[in-house]
Every structure is written in C-alpha cells, then in structure tokens.
Design a protein around this motif. Structure first.
Motif, PDB file in Angstrom:
ATOM      1  N   ILE A  14     -12.057  -3.015   2.930  1.00 42.99           N
ATOM      2  CA  ILE A  14     -11.251  -3.848   3.830  1.00 42.99           C
ATOM      3  C   ILE A  14     -11.943  -5.191   4.048  1.00 42.99           C
ATOM      4  N   LYS A  15     -13.251  -5.166   4.209  1.00 44.30           N
ATOM      5  CA  LYS A  15     -13.997  -6.424   4.346  1.00 44.30           C
ATOM      6  C   LYS A  15     -13.772  -7.306   3.123  1.00 44.30           C
ATOM      7  N   ASN A  16     -13.809  -6.717   1.950  1.00 42.79           N
ATOM      8  CA  ASN A  16     -13.604  -7.492   0.720  1.00 42.79           C
ATOM      9  C   ASN A  16     -12.207  -8.096   0.670  1.00 42.79           C
ATOM     10  N   ILE A  17     -11.199  -7.347   1.085  1.00 41.95           N
ATOM     11  CA  ILE A  17      -9.833  -7.882   1.147  1.00 41.95           C
ATOM     12  C   ILE A  17      -9.785  -9.067   2.102  1.00 41.95           C
ATOM     13  N   LEU A  18     -10.452  -8.936   3.237  1.00 36.85           N
ATOM     14  CA  LEU A  18     -10.467 -10.017   4.230  1.00 36.85           C
ATOM     15  C   LEU A  18     -11.186 -11.252   3.700  1.00 36.85           C
ATOM     16  N   PHE A  19     -12.311 -11.064   3.021  1.00 34.05           N
ATOM     17  CA  PHE A  19     -13.041 -12.203   2.460  1.00 34.05           C
ATOM     18  C   PHE A  19     -12.182 -12.932   1.434  1.00 34.05           C
ATOM     19  N   LYS A  20     -11.507 -12.180   0.572  1.00 31.02           N
ATOM     20  CA  LYS A  20     -10.642 -12.795  -0.447  1.00 31.02           C
ATOM     21  C   LYS A  20      -9.466 -13.531   0.197  1.00 31.02           C
ATOM     22  N   PRO A 125     -10.908  11.543  10.840  1.00 32.90           N
ATOM     23  CA  PRO A 125      -9.853  10.943  10.025  1.00 32.90           C
ATOM     24  C   PRO A 125     -10.032  11.292   8.547  1.00 32.90           C
ATOM     25  N   ALA A 126      -8.936  11.311   7.841  1.00 28.22           N
ATOM     26  CA  ALA A 126      -8.986  11.543   6.394  1.00 28.22           C
ATOM     27  C   ALA A 126      -9.700  10.366   5.737  1.00 28.22           C
ATOM     28  N   PRO A 127     -10.265  10.570   4.568  1.00 30.01           N
ATOM     29  CA  PRO A 127     -10.920   9.457   3.872  1.00 30.01           C
ATOM     30  C   PRO A 127      -9.921   8.340   3.562  1.00 30.01           C
ATOM     31  N   MET A 128     -10.441   7.117   3.501  1.00 31.29           N
ATOM     32  CA  MET A 128      -9.608   5.980   3.102  1.00 31.29           C
ATOM     33  C   MET A 128      -9.064   6.256   1.711  1.00 31.29           C
ATOM     34  N   ASN A 129      -7.840   5.797   1.463  1.00 31.01           N
ATOM     35  CA  ASN A 129      -7.274   5.955   0.129  1.00 31.01           C
ATOM     36  C   ASN A 129      -6.543   4.671  -0.262  1.00 31.01           C
ATOM     37  N   GLN A 130      -6.031   4.643  -1.473  1.00 26.65           N
ATOM     38  CA  GLN A 130      -5.364   3.447  -1.991  1.00 26.65           C
ATOM     39  C   GLN A 130      -4.122   3.099  -1.183  1.00 26.65           C
ATOM     40  N   LYS A 131      -3.420   4.107  -0.698  1.00 27.48           N
ATOM     41  CA  LYS A 131      -2.227   3.854   0.117  1.00 27.48           C
ATOM     42  C   LYS A 131      -2.604   3.100   1.397  1.00 27.48           C
ATOM     43  N   ASN A 132      -3.696   3.527   2.054  1.00 28.85           N
ATOM     44  CA  ASN A 132      -4.180   2.840   3.260  1.00 28.85           C
ATOM     45  C   ASN A 132      -4.527   1.390   2.944  1.00 28.85           C
ATOM     46  N   THR A 133      -5.257   1.202   1.848  1.00 30.27           N
ATOM     47  CA  THR A 133      -5.702  -0.128   1.458  1.00 30.27           C
ATOM     48  C   THR A 133      -4.516  -1.040   1.167  1.00 30.27           C
ATOM     49  N   SER A 134      -3.537  -0.533   0.446  1.00 28.47           N
ATOM     50  CA  SER A 134      -2.342  -1.329   0.119  1.00 28.47           C
ATOM     51  C   SER A 134      -1.552  -1.677   1.372  1.00 28.47           C
ATOM     52  N   LYS A 135      -1.414  -0.702   2.255  1.00 28.10           N
ATOM     53  CA  LYS A 135      -0.681  -0.931   3.500  1.00 28.10           C
ATOM     54  C   LYS A 135      -1.380  -2.010   4.334  1.00 28.10           C
ATOM     55  N   PHE A 136      -2.716  -1.936   4.397  1.00 32.77           N
ATOM     56  CA  PHE A 136      -3.489  -2.941   5.114  1.00 32.77           C
ATOM     57  C   PHE A 136      -3.255  -4.322   4.508  1.00 32.77           C
ATOM     58  N   ALA A 137      -3.409  -4.421   3.197  1.00 32.00           N
ATOM     59  CA  ALA A 137      -3.253  -5.708   2.511  1.00 32.00           C
ATOM     60  C   ALA A 137      -1.851  -6.280   2.721  1.00 32.00           C
ATOM     61  N   ASN A 138      -0.836  -5.436   2.700  1.00 35.70           N
ATOM     62  CA  ASN A 138       0.537  -5.899   2.918  1.00 35.70           C
ATOM     63  C   ASN A 138       0.731  -6.467   4.320  1.00 35.70           C
ATOM     64  N   HIS A 139       0.215  -5.763   5.342  1.00 36.73           N
ATOM     65  CA  HIS A 139       0.330  -6.277   6.718  1.00 36.73           C
ATOM     66  C   HIS A 139      -0.460  -7.571   6.886  1.00 36.73           C
ATOM     67  N   LEU A 140      -1.651  -7.630   6.303  1.00 31.75           N
ATOM     68  CA  LEU A 140      -2.466  -8.841   6.380  1.00 31.75           C
ATOM     69  C   LEU A 140      -1.739 -10.015   5.730  1.00 31.75           C
ATOM     70  N   ASN A 141      -1.200  -9.804   4.547  1.00 36.55           N
ATOM     71  CA  ASN A 141      -0.487 -10.880   3.851  1.00 36.55           C
ATOM     72  C   ASN A 141       0.736 -11.336   4.623  1.00 36.55           C
TER      73      ASN A 141
END
Length: 147
Positions: A14-20, A125-141
C-alpha cells in the motif's frame, strides 16, 4: 488536499501504491509513524515521526488534518474522527469509510473487543490479497481524480 498515512501498520504494498500515486499527481503525502522508515526523497512526500505511545500518530494526524484530506488507516476510531472533521478515510484493504457505516463498524469493534477481553479468540484479519490491493488503488485513484 493532502494524504495522511497512519504508517506504522500500513502494508508495504500500500505504501508503494501511495508513493507511485504521489509521483504521478504530486499530491502531498505524509507518512506518520513512531518508528523511522524509508521514503522516496521528494518534496511532496514527507515523514513525520511521533513519539512512541498509544494514539500518538492518530492524534498528530487529527491535529494537522484539513477538511477534504484523505487518511489511510485501519484504525476505526481514527476513521470516525476523520469523518467528523469532514475528511476522507480509506482502509489499506480498500474499504472507504463512510458516515453511513462508521457507527456500525465502531459497535462491531467494541463487541469483538469485549469478546477478546472475556477470553474468546476472535482471530485476526485475513492476509492482504490482490483483491484488497486493487480495491484500495481504485478508491485512491477516484479520490485523486476528484481533487
């Protein structure tokens, strides 16, 4: 508008997504934590170290937050306070907190805490997964495109 990150428990992906995202948009991004961390050397990305202690990072974020700013946090009470200050709060797992749902989330958190206090293992909580990461990136964008 700025992005504030409750960075102590924020996953690296998530930090990497934010930096980018900050590199792409030049939005001001501040990582707030009580331990040192490496961040890219950019004038729009900063690190704010707070003293070790309960809610120190949360309190500092709330002190500096302006209406319309985005806070990245998994801390439900912090998210509730951000919403009260007319900010936006996004969980690293991609859940966008809302005034409509935050009270129920606070009640569920209190309920699970009472179970844990009485000795019940509520799991984590369940481990982070690609679905979580994509959902985060979509809301951020979406937030970034609205500013």
């Amino acid at each position: 508008m700025k992005i504030w990150v409750d960075a102590d428990a924020c996953p690296g992906v998530i930090k990497n997504i934010l930096f980018k995202a900050a590199d792409r948009t030049r939005v001001e991004l501040t990582m707030v934590a009580n331990h040192p961390m490496k961040i890219p050397q950019r004038n729009y990305i900063t690190f704010l170290r707070v003293s070790t202690g309960f809610d120190e990072a949360d309190n500092r974020i709330l002190e500096l937050l302006d209406a319309g700013d985005l806070v990245i946090t998994a801390d439900i009470p912090l998210a509730a306070q951000v919403l009260e200050k007319e900010g936006y709060a996004l969980n690293p797992r991609g859940h966008l907190y809302s005034n409509k749902s935050i009270q129920e989330q606070l009640r569920m958190r209190a309920f699970k805490e009472s179970l844990r206090d009485s000795g019940v293992d509520t799991g984590g909580p369940a481990p982070m997964n690609q679905k979580n990461t994509s959902k985060f990136a979509n809301h951020l964008n979406k937030w970034l495109s609205d500013i």
